[in-house]
Design a protein around this motif. Structure first.
Motif, mmCIF file in Angstrom:
data_model
loop_
_atom_site.group_PDB
_atom_site.id
_atom_site.type_symbol
_atom_site.label_atom_id
_atom_site.label_comp_id
_atom_site.label_asym_id
_atom_site.label_seq_id
_atom_site.Cartn_x
_atom_site.Cartn_y
_atom_site.Cartn_z
ATOM 1 N N PRO A 111 -19.355 -73.137 -9.789
ATOM 2 C CA PRO A 111 -18.360 -72.065 -9.675
ATOM 3 C C PRO A 111 -17.446 -72.052 -10.899
ATOM 4 O O PRO A 111 -17.207 -73.085 -11.521
ATOM 5 C CB PRO A 111 -17.576 -72.441 -8.428
ATOM 6 C CG PRO A 111 -17.722 -73.922 -8.330
ATOM 7 C CD PRO A 111 -19.071 -74.256 -8.893
ATOM 8 N N TYR A 112 -16.955 -70.869 -11.246
ATOM 9 C CA TYR A 112 -16.028 -70.742 -12.364
ATOM 10 C C TYR A 112 -15.188 -69.493 -12.208
ATOM 11 O O TYR A 112 -15.541 -68.569 -11.477
ATOM 12 C CB TYR A 112 -16.762 -70.740 -13.711
ATOM 13 C CG TYR A 112 -17.839 -69.687 -13.849
ATOM 14 C CD1 TYR A 112 -17.541 -68.424 -14.323
ATOM 15 C CD2 TYR A 112 -19.155 -69.957 -13.493
ATOM 16 C CE1 TYR A 112 -18.517 -67.453 -14.446
ATOM 17 C CE2 TYR A 112 -20.143 -68.992 -13.613
ATOM 18 C CZ TYR A 112 -19.821 -67.745 -14.090
ATOM 19 O OH TYR A 112 -20.782 -66.769 -14.199
ATOM 20 N N LEU A 113 -14.051 -69.491 -12.896
ATOM 21 C CA LEU A 113 -13.229 -68.292 -13.009
ATOM 22 C C LEU A 113 -13.753 -67.506 -14.197
ATOM 23 O O LEU A 113 -14.039 -68.078 -15.247
ATOM 24 C CB LEU A 113 -11.766 -68.641 -13.264
ATOM 25 C CG LEU A 113 -10.928 -69.093 -12.092
ATOM 26 C CD1 LEU A 113 -9.528 -69.456 -12.574
ATOM 27 C CD2 LEU A 113 -10.865 -68.065 -11.020
ATOM 28 N N LEU A 114 -13.882 -66.233 -14.034
ATOM 29 C CA LEU A 114 -14.311 -65.350 -15.106
ATOM 30 C C LEU A 114 -13.099 -64.514 -15.492
ATOM 31 O O LEU A 114 -12.588 -63.737 -14.688
ATOM 32 C CB LEU A 114 -15.455 -64.467 -14.612
ATOM 33 C CG LEU A 114 -16.218 -63.664 -15.631
ATOM 34 C CD1 LEU A 114 -16.893 -64.588 -16.641
ATOM 35 C CD2 LEU A 114 -17.269 -62.825 -14.941
ATOM 36 N N ILE A 115 -12.609 -64.713 -16.719
ATOM 37 C CA ILE A 115 -11.367 -64.086 -17.152
ATOM 38 C C ILE A 115 -11.658 -63.153 -18.311
ATOM 39 O O ILE A 115 -12.137 -63.589 -19.360
ATOM 40 C CB ILE A 115 -10.343 -65.158 -17.562
ATOM 41 C CG1 ILE A 115 -10.095 -66.065 -16.357
ATOM 42 C CG2 ILE A 115 -9.062 -64.536 -18.071
ATOM 43 C CD1 ILE A 115 -9.655 -67.425 -16.687
ATOM 44 N N GLN A 116 -11.351 -61.880 -18.106
ATOM 45 C CA GLN A 116 -11.573 -60.891 -19.155
ATOM 46 C C GLN A 116 -10.578 -61.117 -20.292
ATOM 47 O O GLN A 116 -9.405 -61.367 -20.063
ATOM 48 C CB GLN A 116 -11.392 -59.478 -18.607
ATOM 49 C CG GLN A 116 -12.437 -59.080 -17.619
ATOM 50 C CD GLN A 116 -12.194 -57.686 -17.072
ATOM 51 O OE1 GLN A 116 -11.127 -57.109 -17.229
ATOM 52 N NE2 GLN A 116 -13.195 -57.145 -16.425
ATOM 53 N N ILE A 152 -13.989 -70.523 -16.874
ATOM 54 C CA ILE A 152 -13.248 -71.742 -16.586
ATOM 55 C C ILE A 152 -13.925 -72.399 -15.383
ATOM 56 O O ILE A 152 -13.909 -71.856 -14.274
ATOM 57 C CB ILE A 152 -11.766 -71.454 -16.248
ATOM 58 C CG1 ILE A 152 -11.107 -70.574 -17.315
ATOM 59 C CG2 ILE A 152 -11.017 -72.752 -16.015
ATOM 60 C CD1 ILE A 152 -11.033 -71.170 -18.687
ATOM 61 N N LYS A 153 -14.547 -73.550 -15.621
ATOM 62 C CA LYS A 153 -15.290 -74.243 -14.574
ATOM 63 C C LYS A 153 -14.347 -74.752 -13.488
ATOM 64 O O LYS A 153 -13.262 -75.255 -13.781
ATOM 65 C CB LYS A 153 -16.075 -75.401 -15.174
ATOM 66 C CG LYS A 153 -17.003 -76.073 -14.202
ATOM 67 C CD LYS A 153 -17.818 -77.148 -14.889
ATOM 68 C CE LYS A 153 -18.677 -77.873 -13.878
ATOM 69 N NZ LYS A 153 -19.428 -78.961 -14.479
#
Length: 110
Positions: free
Chosen positions: A26-31, A52-53
């Motif tokens: 899982p990770y955060l995906l930040i534009q 961001i893991k």
């Protein structure tokens, strides 16, 4: 009331442009949205999003950030899922939320 006490009654949610995704982990995906990042995307062929893991705890907490549940509600669910053997669940949760806030990835509903 102290700032930490006030935080417990607020409801955090992910800001627009921040999403949770998963491939193997899982990770955060930040534009990337500011002007410097847009230039680096265009001229240096940088990716348009940052990854961001997240570990299992982070993935769980981020999944709870809907803007409706307070920090205390999230703590309760966190303890139900992961336990609280060392009595530091709330401290970990608050620190994680402070990191998300410092990076401007969450906003607070009152």
């Amino acid at each position: 009331m102290k700032k930490k006490d006030n935080m417990l009654l607020l409801s955090p949610k992910l800001k627009e442009g921040v999403k949770v995704a998963r491939d193997q982990d899982p990770y955060l995906l930040i534009q990337r949205q500011n002007w410097l990042e847009r230039l680096s995307i265009r001229f240096f062929k940088q990716p348009s999003c940052r990854k961001i893991k997240l570990d299992a705890l982070g993935e769980f907490v981020v999944g709870q950030l809907d803007g409706k549940q307070t920090v205390l509600d999230i703590e309760k669910r966190f303890i139900e899922k992961f336990g609280n053997e060392d009595d530091k669940a709330l401290a970990r949760l608050v620190k994680f939320l402070q990191i998300l806030e410092a990076n401007q990835w969450i906003e607070w509903n009152k």
